[in-house]
Write a protein that holds these residues in place. Structure first.
Motif, PDB file in Angstrom:
ATOM      1  N   ASP A  27      56.338  27.998 -12.988  1.00 42.70           N
ATOM      2  CA  ASP A  27      54.922  27.642 -12.835  1.00 42.70           C
ATOM      3  C   ASP A  27      54.635  27.030 -11.471  1.00 42.70           C
ATOM      4  O   ASP A  27      53.590  27.292 -10.870  1.00 42.70           O
ATOM      5  N   PHE A  28      55.554  26.207 -10.972  1.00 41.98           N
ATOM      6  CA  PHE A  28      55.362  25.538  -9.691  1.00 41.98           C
ATOM      7  C   PHE A  28      55.283  26.563  -8.552  1.00 41.98           C
ATOM      8  O   PHE A  28      54.389  26.494  -7.709  1.00 41.98           O
ATOM      9  N   PHE A  29      56.222  27.501  -8.529  1.00 43.00           N
ATOM     10  CA  PHE A  29      56.198  28.518  -7.481  1.00 43.00           C
ATOM     11  C   PHE A  29      54.990  29.440  -7.610  1.00 43.00           C
ATOM     12  O   PHE A  29      54.428  29.878  -6.615  1.00 43.00           O
ATOM     13  N   LYS A  30      54.582  29.702  -8.835  1.00 47.01           N
ATOM     14  CA  LYS A  30      53.401  30.523  -9.053  1.00 47.01           C
ATOM     15  C   LYS A  30      52.150  29.813  -8.519  1.00 47.01           C
ATOM     16  O   LYS A  30      51.291  30.440  -7.904  1.00 47.01           O
ATOM     17  N   MET A  31      52.053  28.502  -8.737  1.00 51.61           N
ATOM     18  CA  MET A  31      50.914  27.740  -8.227  1.00 51.61           C
ATOM     19  C   MET A  31      50.941  27.641  -6.706  1.00 51.61           C
ATOM     20  O   MET A  31      49.907  27.743  -6.056  1.00 51.61           O
ATOM     21  N   MET A  32      52.125  27.417  -6.137  1.00 49.05           N
ATOM     22  CA  MET A  32      52.219  27.321  -4.684  1.00 49.05           C
ATOM     23  C   MET A  32      51.894  28.665  -4.025  1.00 49.05           C
ATOM     24  O   MET A  32      51.304  28.703  -2.950  1.00 49.05           O
ATOM     25  N   LYS A  33      52.252  29.742  -4.663  1.00 43.91           N
ATOM     26  CA  LYS A  33      51.959  31.067  -4.130  1.00 43.91           C
ATOM     27  C   LYS A  33      50.459  31.345  -4.150  1.00 43.91           C
ATOM     28  O   LYS A  33      49.918  31.926  -3.220  1.00 43.91           O
ATOM     29  N   SER A  34      49.788  30.892  -5.201  1.00 45.27           N
ATOM     30  CA  SER A  34      48.342  31.113  -5.281  1.00 45.27           C
ATOM     31  C   SER A  34      47.561  30.097  -4.454  1.00 45.27           C
ATOM     32  O   SER A  34      46.383  30.295  -4.192  1.00 45.27           O
ATOM     33  N   GLY A  35      48.186  28.991  -4.063  1.00 42.63           N
ATOM     34  CA  GLY A  35      47.535  27.992  -3.214  1.00 42.63           C
ATOM     35  C   GLY A  35      46.691  26.994  -3.962  1.00 42.63           C
ATOM     36  O   GLY A  35      45.896  26.274  -3.365  1.00 42.63           O
ATOM     37  N   SER A  36      46.850  26.898  -5.271  1.00 45.52           N
ATOM     38  CA  SER A  36      46.075  25.919  -6.045  1.00 45.52           C
ATOM     39  C   SER A  36      47.033  25.018  -6.807  1.00 45.52           C
ATOM     40  O   SER A  36      47.956  25.476  -7.469  1.00 45.52           O
ATOM     41  N   PHE A  37      46.808  23.721  -6.701  1.00 46.43           N
ATOM     42  CA  PHE A  37      47.646  22.756  -7.407  1.00 46.43           C
ATOM     43  C   PHE A  37      46.769  21.954  -8.345  1.00 46.43           C
ATOM     44  O   PHE A  37      45.696  21.495  -7.974  1.00 46.43           O
ATOM     45  N   MET A  89      59.736  32.345 -24.975  1.00 44.61           N
ATOM     46  CA  MET A  89      58.526  33.138 -25.193  1.00 44.61           C
ATOM     47  C   MET A  89      57.487  32.847 -24.101  1.00 44.61           C
ATOM     48  O   MET A  89      56.769  33.751 -23.654  1.00 44.61           O
ATOM     49  N   ASP A  90      57.402  31.591 -23.654  1.00 42.92           N
ATOM     50  CA  ASP A  90      56.486  31.258 -22.545  1.00 42.92           C
ATOM     51  C   ASP A  90      56.886  31.990 -21.266  1.00 42.92           C
ATOM     52  O   ASP A  90      56.041  32.522 -20.560  1.00 42.92           O
ATOM     53  N   LEU A  91      58.188  31.994 -20.965  1.00 39.51           N
ATOM     54  CA  LEU A  91      58.668  32.692 -19.771  1.00 39.51           C
ATOM     55  C   LEU A  91      58.454  34.195 -19.884  1.00 39.51           C
ATOM     56  O   LEU A  91      58.073  34.839 -18.894  1.00 39.51           O
ATOM     57  N   LYS A  92      58.656  34.749 -21.063  1.00 41.93           N
ATOM     58  CA  LYS A  92      58.439  36.175 -21.266  1.00 41.93           C
ATOM     59  C   LYS A  92      56.962  36.524 -21.059  1.00 41.93           C
ATOM     60  O   LYS A  92      56.634  37.552 -20.480  1.00 41.93           O
ATOM     61  N   GLY A  93      56.078  35.656 -21.531  1.00 44.79           N
ATOM     62  CA  GLY A  93      54.649  35.904 -21.384  1.00 44.79           C
ATOM     63  C   GLY A  93      54.152  35.793 -19.955  1.00 44.79           C
ATOM     64  O   GLY A  93      53.148  36.393 -19.586  1.00 44.79           O
ATOM     65  N   LYS A  94      54.850  35.036 -19.123  1.00 45.69           N
ATOM     66  CA  LYS A  94      54.439  34.846 -17.737  1.00 45.69           C
ATOM     67  C   LYS A  94      54.945  35.938 -16.816  1.00 45.69           C
ATOM     68  O   LYS A  94      54.474  36.072 -15.700  1.00 45.69           O
ATOM     69  N   MET A  95      55.912  36.692 -17.270  1.00 41.59           N
ATOM     70  CA  MET A  95      56.484  37.749 -16.416  1.00 41.59           C
ATOM     71  C   MET A  95      55.749  39.045 -16.554  1.00 41.59           C
ATOM     72  O   MET A  95      54.919  39.325 -17.217  1.00 41.59           O
TER      73      MET A  95
END
Length: 95
Positions: A27-37, A89-95
Motif C-alpha cells: 500500500d505504501f509504494f502504491k500511494m507513493m507511486k500515485s503521489g497521494s498520502f 485475500m487483501d493482497l490478492k485483491g490489490k494485484m
C-alpha cells in the motif's frame, strides 16, 4: 502470568506480522507511486494491530488459565490463520 510465545505460536505470529508488513509496504509504494498520502493509511494499520494482533497476544497470555491445554492453543491458531488468510485475500485483491 507470563508472556511467552512458544513453539509454533512464535512462527504464526511472525506470519501474521509478516503479511501485515507486506500489505503495508504494498500500500505504501502504491500511494507513493500515485503521489497521494493519507493519514487514514497509517491509522488503518494501527486499528488492525488492535483488532487482530492484540487478541492473539491475549490468547497467549491466557494459556495459564486453560487447564485442558488445547482450547487456547486452538483459538490462537485459528485466529492467526484467519488473519493470515485475510491479508492474503487483501493482497490478492490489490494485484
Amino acid at each position: 502470568m507470563t508472556f511467552a510465545l512458544t513453539d509454533w505460536m512464535l512462527y504464526s505470529m511472525w506470519a501474521v506480522l509478516g503479511f501485515m508488513g507486506l500489505n503495508f509496504l504494498f500500500d505504501f509504494f502504491k500511494m507513493m507511486k500515485s503521489g497521494s498520502f493519507s493519514t487514514d493509511f497509517v491509522l488503518g494499520y494501527m486499528r488492525d494491530m488492535v483488532f487482530f494482533v492484540l487478541p492473539l497476544f491475549m490468547f497467549a497470555n491466557m494459556m495459564a488459565l486453560d487447564h485442558t491445554g488445547w482450547i487456547m492453543h486452538t483459538a490462537y491458531y485459528v485466529g492467526a490463520i484467519g488473519v493470515v488468510f485475510k491479508y492474503l485475500m487483501d493482497l490478492k485483491g490489490k494485484m
